[in-house]
Design a protein around this motif. Structure first.
Motif, mmCIF file in Angstrom:
data_model
loop_
_atom_site.group_PDB
_atom_site.id
_atom_site.type_symbol
_atom_site.label_atom_id
_atom_site.label_comp_id
_atom_site.label_asym_id
_atom_site.label_seq_id
_atom_site.Cartn_x
_atom_site.Cartn_y
_atom_site.Cartn_z
ATOM 1 N N GLY A 1 27.262 -6.782 19.064
ATOM 2 C CA GLY A 1 27.488 -8.167 19.376
ATOM 3 C C GLY A 1 28.930 -8.517 19.590
ATOM 4 O O GLY A 1 29.319 -9.670 19.435
ATOM 5 N N GLY A 2 29.784 -7.524 19.922
ATOM 6 C CA GLY A 2 31.197 -7.775 20.126
ATOM 7 C C GLY A 2 31.476 -8.304 21.513
ATOM 8 O O GLY A 2 30.574 -8.650 22.293
ATOM 9 N N ALA A 3 32.801 -8.370 21.830
ATOM 10 C CA ALA A 3 33.208 -8.948 23.102
ATOM 11 C C ALA A 3 32.616 -8.190 24.283
ATOM 12 O O ALA A 3 32.213 -8.800 25.284
ATOM 13 N N LEU A 4 32.562 -6.877 24.200
ATOM 14 C CA LEU A 4 32.045 -6.097 25.320
ATOM 15 C C LEU A 4 30.584 -6.419 25.601
ATOM 16 O O LEU A 4 30.135 -6.382 26.754
ATOM 17 N N LEU B 1 40.158 -1.822 34.043
ATOM 18 C CA LEU B 1 39.458 -0.621 33.600
ATOM 19 C C LEU B 1 37.964 -0.910 33.566
ATOM 20 O O LEU B 1 37.547 -2.076 33.518
ATOM 21 N N SER B 2 37.181 0.127 33.587
ATOM 22 C CA SER B 2 35.732 -0.025 33.509
ATOM 23 C C SER B 2 35.289 -0.281 32.075
ATOM 24 O O SER B 2 36.037 -0.050 31.122
ATOM 25 N N ARG B 3 34.044 -0.755 31.930
ATOM 26 C CA ARG B 3 33.502 -0.977 30.598
ATOM 27 C C ARG B 3 33.548 0.303 29.760
ATOM 28 O O ARG B 3 33.923 0.280 28.587
ATOM 29 N N THR B 4 33.176 1.432 30.365
ATOM 30 C CA THR B 4 33.165 2.696 29.627
ATOM 31 C C THR B 4 34.562 3.076 29.166
ATOM 32 O O THR B 4 34.751 3.528 28.031
ATOM 33 N N ALA B 5 35.554 2.895 30.050
ATOM 34 C CA ALA B 5 36.933 3.227 29.681
ATOM 35 C C ALA B 5 37.436 2.303 28.577
ATOM 36 O O ALA B 5 38.122 2.745 27.645
ATOM 37 N N VAL B 6 37.106 1.001 28.669
ATOM 38 C CA VAL B 6 37.527 0.058 27.636
ATOM 39 C C VAL B 6 36.901 0.424 26.291
ATOM 40 O O VAL B 6 37.562 0.391 25.247
ATOM 41 N N GLN B 7 35.616 0.792 26.305
ATOM 42 C CA GLN B 7 34.962 1.187 25.066
ATOM 43 C C GLN B 7 35.624 2.420 24.465
ATOM 44 O O GLN B 7 35.803 2.524 23.251
ATOM 45 N N PHE B 8 35.994 3.361 25.337
ATOM 46 C CA PHE B 8 36.676 4.568 24.861
ATOM 47 C C PHE B 8 37.998 4.212 24.202
ATOM 48 O O PHE B 8 38.332 4.717 23.121
ATOM 49 N N VAL B 9 38.771 3.325 24.838
ATOM 50 C CA VAL B 9 40.052 2.905 24.267
ATOM 51 C C VAL B 9 39.832 2.192 22.932
ATOM 52 O O VAL B 9 40.547 2.434 21.955
ATOM 53 N N ALA B 10 38.826 1.320 22.889
ATOM 54 C CA ALA B 10 38.533 0.605 21.647
ATOM 55 C C ALA B 10 38.191 1.574 20.528
ATOM 56 O O ALA B 10 38.626 1.405 19.377
ATOM 57 N N ASP B 11 37.428 2.610 20.831
ATOM 58 C CA ASP B 11 37.094 3.613 19.822
ATOM 59 C C ASP B 11 38.332 4.378 19.362
ATOM 60 O O ASP B 11 38.458 4.740 18.194
ATOM 61 N N CYS B 12 39.246 4.625 20.295
ATOM 62 C CA CYS B 12 40.463 5.370 19.957
ATOM 63 C C CYS B 12 41.349 4.615 18.980
ATOM 64 O O CYS B 12 42.016 5.229 18.130
ATOM 65 N N GLY C 1 40.312 0.658 13.779
ATOM 66 C CA GLY C 1 40.922 0.874 12.474
ATOM 67 C C GLY C 1 42.399 0.556 12.448
ATOM 68 O O GLY C 1 42.984 0.415 11.369
ATOM 69 N N THR C 2 43.028 0.432 13.632
ATOM 70 C CA THR C 2 44.452 0.094 13.687
ATOM 71 C C THR C 2 44.675 -1.343 14.132
ATOM 72 O O THR C 2 45.817 -1.807 14.135
ATOM 73 N N VAL C 3 43.607 -2.037 14.549
ATOM 74 C CA VAL C 3 43.710 -3.434 14.975
ATOM 75 C C VAL C 3 42.767 -4.270 14.137
ATOM 76 O O VAL C 3 41.769 -3.780 13.607
ATOM 77 N N GLU C 4 43.097 -5.554 14.049
ATOM 78 C CA GLU C 4 42.252 -6.459 13.276
ATOM 79 C C GLU C 4 40.915 -6.662 13.969
ATOM 80 O O GLU C 4 40.850 -6.723 15.197
ATOM 81 N N PRO C 5 39.835 -6.787 13.219
ATOM 82 C CA PRO C 5 38.550 -7.076 13.845
ATOM 83 C C PRO C 5 38.557 -8.507 14.394
ATOM 84 O O PRO C 5 39.290 -9.366 13.875
ATOM 85 N N PRO C 6 37.759 -8.774 15.440
ATOM 86 C CA PRO C 6 36.900 -7.814 16.151
ATOM 87 C C PRO C 6 37.714 -6.916 17.089
ATOM 88 O O PRO C 6 38.477 -7.409 17.918
ATOM 89 N N ALA C 7 37.547 -5.615 16.955
ATOM 90 C CA ALA C 7 38.380 -4.661 17.679
ATOM 91 C C ALA C 7 38.229 -4.771 19.183
ATOM 92 O O ALA C 7 39.208 -4.686 19.924
ATOM 93 N N ASP C 8 37.008 -4.966 19.680
ATOM 94 C CA ASP C 8 36.798 -5.034 21.128
ATOM 95 C C ASP C 8 37.589 -6.177 21.744
ATOM 96 O O ASP C 8 38.207 -6.023 22.805
ATOM 97 N N ALA C 9 37.569 -7.338 21.087
ATOM 98 C CA ALA C 9 38.300 -8.490 21.613
ATOM 99 C C ALA C 9 39.796 -8.234 21.591
ATOM 100 O O ALA C 9 40.518 -8.578 22.540
ATOM 101 N N ALA C 10 40.289 -7.617 20.504
ATOM 102 C CA ALA C 10 41.720 -7.322 20.417
ATOM 103 C C ALA C 10 42.141 -6.351 21.501
ATOM 104 O O ALA C 10 43.193 -6.525 22.137
ATOM 105 N N ALA D 1 50.647 -6.184 20.178
ATOM 106 C CA ALA D 1 51.580 -5.346 19.414
ATOM 107 C C ALA D 1 50.861 -4.162 18.776
ATOM 108 O O ALA D 1 51.338 -3.018 18.833
ATOM 109 N N ALA D 2 49.686 -4.409 18.173
ATOM 110 C CA ALA D 2 48.974 -3.343 17.464
ATOM 111 C C ALA D 2 48.418 -2.304 18.420
ATOM 112 O O ALA D 2 48.531 -1.088 18.183
ATOM 113 N N VAL D 3 47.809 -2.745 19.526
ATOM 114 C CA VAL D 3 47.214 -1.797 20.472
ATOM 115 C C VAL D 3 48.303 -1.009 21.186
ATOM 116 O O VAL D 3 48.162 0.205 21.411
#
Length: 341
Positions: free
Chosen positions: A26-29, A43-54, A57-66, A99-101
């Motif tokens: 139920g996140g931004a994606l 970037l494509s949805r798949t690429a964005v998801q890959f970056v979000a997974d990478c 844990g280093t960005v505040e939730p919700p990670a997808d939106a950040a 800054a975090a990403v």
């Protein structure tokens, strides 16, 4: 395409580290359509998801939106109001996300930008370069991306490049397809490319024999050396003309790569002030964009708009008075062997 060889199993390692099935539901994606994601992030949805997974844990939730907020900054130079509204991110939240990403991606530069470390990997890159451009035994095109900046007060001359604007210069190497193989720490744009090369980690690696007897193709602003192959400063024969034409095609691949970087990541068109308070630091923004460039290449994400090769911003062409005569003779033999017929 040889993008897979550049990653040296990075994708498999990251996918083992992050379980996609446990990504936040139920996140931004999930709320946004593919067209919005692409035009927001380039970037494509798949690429964005890959970056979000990478970076999870280093960005505040919700990670997808950040992550999408940060990618909007890279793509457009700012977090657009419509994107922030759609992502439900406040201005302060957007600043923290950028800054975090940026920091998270910059730290991962060496995971995603890797120089071919084995003889077989270098041979594959060299074969592709030879097939595309006709120059033998080169494992990449060498040069500096120049990103405009506002220099620190009193240091304006140090940042003034050969094209007359203040910049950070980041030494890079790319292959025939435009994948980045090496990215160094950015330097002030007024520093000569030869000096940047001599101070680089990659130069030290070549000098130490780590990359064998292969060459990089560098423009005339570089000195002909054991590992940097330059064009002829004075052409006296048809084979020499053919060699220079082939060499310039190699440099064209690098200028197209720089053009693709600035087209996809428009923040590189002006990075803002260079000072200790800059958040995120301009040097980290460049490194983060280089990571994302190779991610985009991996996922075959198209560019939004027409690619225009970046103009060369290097200094004057070097003479060859101080070049080892044996290297000049070696280059002449190579030209006769490969560019006569």
């Amino acid at each position: 395409m040889r993008a897979a060889a550049l990653w040296f199993a990075v994708q498999q390692e990251l996918e083992a580290e992050y379980d996609h099935s446990t990504s936040t539901g139920g996140g931004a994606l999930d709320r946004l359509d593919d067209d919005f994601i692409f035009h927001t992030s380039h970037l494509s949805r798949t690429a964005v998801q890959f970056v979000a997974d990478c970076v999870r844990g280093t960005v505040e939730p919700p990670a997808d939106a950040a992550v999408l907020a940060a990618l909007c900054f890279f793509a457009h130079g700012s977090v657009r109001a419509d994107a922030a509204e759609a992502l439900r991110v406040s201005p302060e939240g957007a600043r923290r996300a950028v800054a975090a990403v940026t920091a998270a991606l910059a730290r991962r530069l060496e995971h995603f930008v890797t120089f071919p470390g084995s003889l077989s990997d270098r041979a594959l890159v060299a074969q592709e370069m030879h097939r595309h451009f006709g120059v033998p035994n080169i494992v990449g095109a060498l040069g500096c991306l120049h990103a405009p900046v506002a220099p620190p007060a009193g240091e304006e001359p140090l940042y003034m490049n050969g094209s007359g604007f203040h910049a950070l210069a980041c030494q890079m190497v790319c292959d025939a397809q435009g994948n980045l193989l090496s990215v160094e720490e950015p330097r002030p744009g007024g520093v000569a490319e030869q000096s940047v090369w001599e101070a680089s980690r990659l130069c030290a690696q070549f000098a130490g024999g780590r990359h064998g007897h292969s060459w990089l193709a560098g423009a005339g602003c570089y000195r002909l050396s054991r590992h940097v192959l330059t064009p002829l400063s004075c052409v006296r024969s048809h084979p020499g003309l053919r060699y220079n034409e082939a060499h310039f095609k190699v440099q064209g691949a690098l200028q197209r790569t720089f053009g693709a970087l600035k087209l996809r990541f428009q923040c590189l068109r002006h990075l803002g002030p260079v000072d200790e308070s800059a958040a995120p630091p301009p040097a980290d923004v460049i490194k983060a964009c280089c990571v994302l460039h190779n991610v985009a290449r991996k996922f075959s994400v198209p560019l939004l708009g027409e690619l225009v090769p970046e103009a060369a911003h290097h200094g004057a062409t070097r003479g060859e008075q101080d070049v080892d005569r044996n290297l000049v003779l070696f280059r002449e033999e190579m030209i006769r062997a490969f560019f006569t017929a």
